[in-house]
Design a protein around this motif. Structure first.
Motif, short mmCIF file in Angstrom:
data_model
loop_
_atom_site.label_atom_id
_atom_site.label_comp_id
_atom_site.label_asym_id
_atom_site.label_seq_id
_atom_site.Cartn_x
_atom_site.Cartn_y
_atom_site.Cartn_z
N ARG A 116 0.83 -1.21 0.00
CA ARG A 116 0.00 0.00 0.00
C ARG A 116 0.86 1.27 0.00
NH1 ARG A 116 -4.02 -3.06 3.44
NH2 ARG A 116 -2.77 -2.46 5.23
N THR A 117 2.01 1.18 0.68
CA THR A 117 2.90 2.33 0.72
C THR A 117 3.43 2.64 -0.68
OG1 THR A 117 3.51 1.82 2.99
CG2 THR A 117 5.06 3.18 1.75
N VAL A 118 3.86 1.59 -1.37
CA VAL A 118 4.41 1.79 -2.72
C VAL A 118 3.32 2.24 -3.70
CG1 VAL A 118 5.56 0.63 -4.66
CG2 VAL A 118 6.37 0.25 -2.33
N GLU A 119 2.08 1.83 -3.45
CA GLU A 119 0.98 2.33 -4.29
C GLU A 119 0.95 3.87 -4.31
OE1 GLU A 119 -2.30 -1.27 -3.50
OE2 GLU A 119 -2.77 0.78 -2.88
N VAL A 120 1.04 4.45 -3.13
CA VAL A 120 0.98 5.92 -3.06
C VAL A 120 2.27 6.54 -3.60
CG1 VAL A 120 0.70 7.94 -1.58
CG2 VAL A 120 -0.64 5.89 -1.13
N GLU A 180 -8.36 0.10 0.32
CA GLU A 180 -8.02 0.57 1.67
C GLU A 180 -7.72 2.08 1.69
OE1 GLU A 180 -6.80 -2.25 0.43
OE2 GLU A 180 -6.77 -3.81 2.00
N TRP A 181 -7.21 2.59 0.57
CA TRP A 181 -6.90 4.03 0.50
C TRP A 181 -8.12 4.86 0.08
CZ3 TRP A 181 -2.83 5.78 2.79
CH2 TRP A 181 -1.59 5.12 2.73
N TRP A 206 -16.34 11.11 3.87
CA TRP A 206 -16.06 10.65 2.53
C TRP A 206 -14.59 10.32 2.31
CZ3 TRP A 206 -18.76 14.97 -0.84
CH2 TRP A 206 -20.13 14.96 -0.56
N GLY A 207 -14.35 9.18 1.72
CA GLY A 207 -13.03 8.87 1.19
C GLY A 207 -12.99 9.27 -0.28
N THR A 230 -6.04 14.55 2.42
CA THR A 230 -6.18 14.50 3.87
C THR A 230 -6.77 13.16 4.31
OG1 THR A 230 -6.57 16.88 3.83
CG2 THR A 230 -7.11 15.72 5.87
N SER A 231 -7.80 12.73 3.62
CA SER A 231 -8.46 11.47 3.95
C SER A 231 -7.48 10.30 3.84
CB SER A 231 -9.66 11.27 3.01
OG SER A 231 -10.08 9.93 2.99
N MET A 232 -6.66 10.31 2.81
CA MET A 232 -5.68 9.23 2.64
C MET A 232 -4.62 9.29 3.74
SD MET A 232 -5.18 9.28 -1.53
CE MET A 232 -3.70 8.26 -1.41
#
Lengths: 172, 172
Positions: free
Chosen positions: A7-11, B29-30, B39-40, B151-153
């Motif tokens: 998930r970290t690498v996704e962002v 998840e993000w 809201w995401g 911010t949400s992420m």
């Protein structure tokens, strides 16, 4: 949400595309900085490149290598001013893209185990931190600066929106 | 900075690419929403699409046409929940892209003059506003929601960053 490498690498992979999508076609009126203290998108991208070179991977390397001195190198928040001088935003977007790809390649090459993610380094100000915390902070730092870019741009239309200002939290 | 049609359209054109760059490769998840109130990114993109359909161009049309009743149609902030149901984020990103292109085409087709930009409509809550103010608000609304997405992420890694939290204004 717990840290996960995937998930970290996704962002981390998304940020250069997000920044290019937002800024790539804009004129300088949206992207220039007001001053050395009040960064516009141009300086923010410079800062992100500078952090690729001198912050994230160098600090992670200090932890991974577990040498005698595990204190992180200081990060110079003004360090990007030399890096951006004479460059266009288009050049910076390319540089950020390339630098980030290289960082992600380095990270992938380490094949980090859970045990390695628990290893610590010493932050020059707040002391011991784990590799997991450092790697979690990296995408959050990206998002902080994406937020800064959006805010900096929005404020340029502060007067233009008239009575809508009341409804736009980004202008408060 | 004063309103300009060119600069406004620059941002309106950039937002779908920015949103796709940031969100296109992320796992749920993000991007999922915590609740109907919190809201995401998924619901934010739905809201942006809904505003293309029922807010910006419809309101601008009320002003451009200068009919008897110049009161804007109400905008339903919950209106996107029906629109997003059963859809993937990838579908929403495509829909936003298409809807925004169509809005920009409509805007370009009007060939608005300075005099038209000074025409007024009636906001249901705060009264008379000019077309220029409405069109200025549109990109700022985009940026507000880009900021909300970031911010949400970021908040999802609130615990994962450990002591860095102190340094990350986005987590405050």
């Amino acid at each position: 949400m717990e840290f996960s490498m995937t998930r970290t690498v996704e962002v981390l992979s998304a940020t250069p595309a997000a920044v290019r999508g937002l800024l790539g076609g804009l004129s300088g009126e949206w992207t220039a900085s007001a001053s050395r203290e009040d960064w516009g998108p141009f300086d923010v991208v410079g800062h992100l490149i500078h952090a690729e070179h001198t912050d994230w991977i160098p600090r992670a390397r200090v932890i991974v290598e577990q040498g005698e001195d595990r204190t992180f190198p200081q990060f110079d928040r003004s360090g990007h001013f030399a890096l951006v001088e004479g460059k266009s935003l288009a050049q910076l977007l390319d540089e950020f893209d390339a630098a980030r790809r290289q960082s992600i390649d380095t990270l992938a090459g380490w094949n980090l185990t859970d045990d390695q993610l628990n290893l610590q380094g010493l932050h020059p100000e707040f002391g011991p931190v784990t590799l997991r915390q450092l790697l979690s902070t990296w995408p959050v730092h990206d998002l902080t600066h994406l937020r800064q870019v959006a805010t900096s741009m929005a404020k340029r239309y502060d007067g233009a929106v008239g009575p809508w200002k009341e409804y736009l939290s980004i202008l408060k």
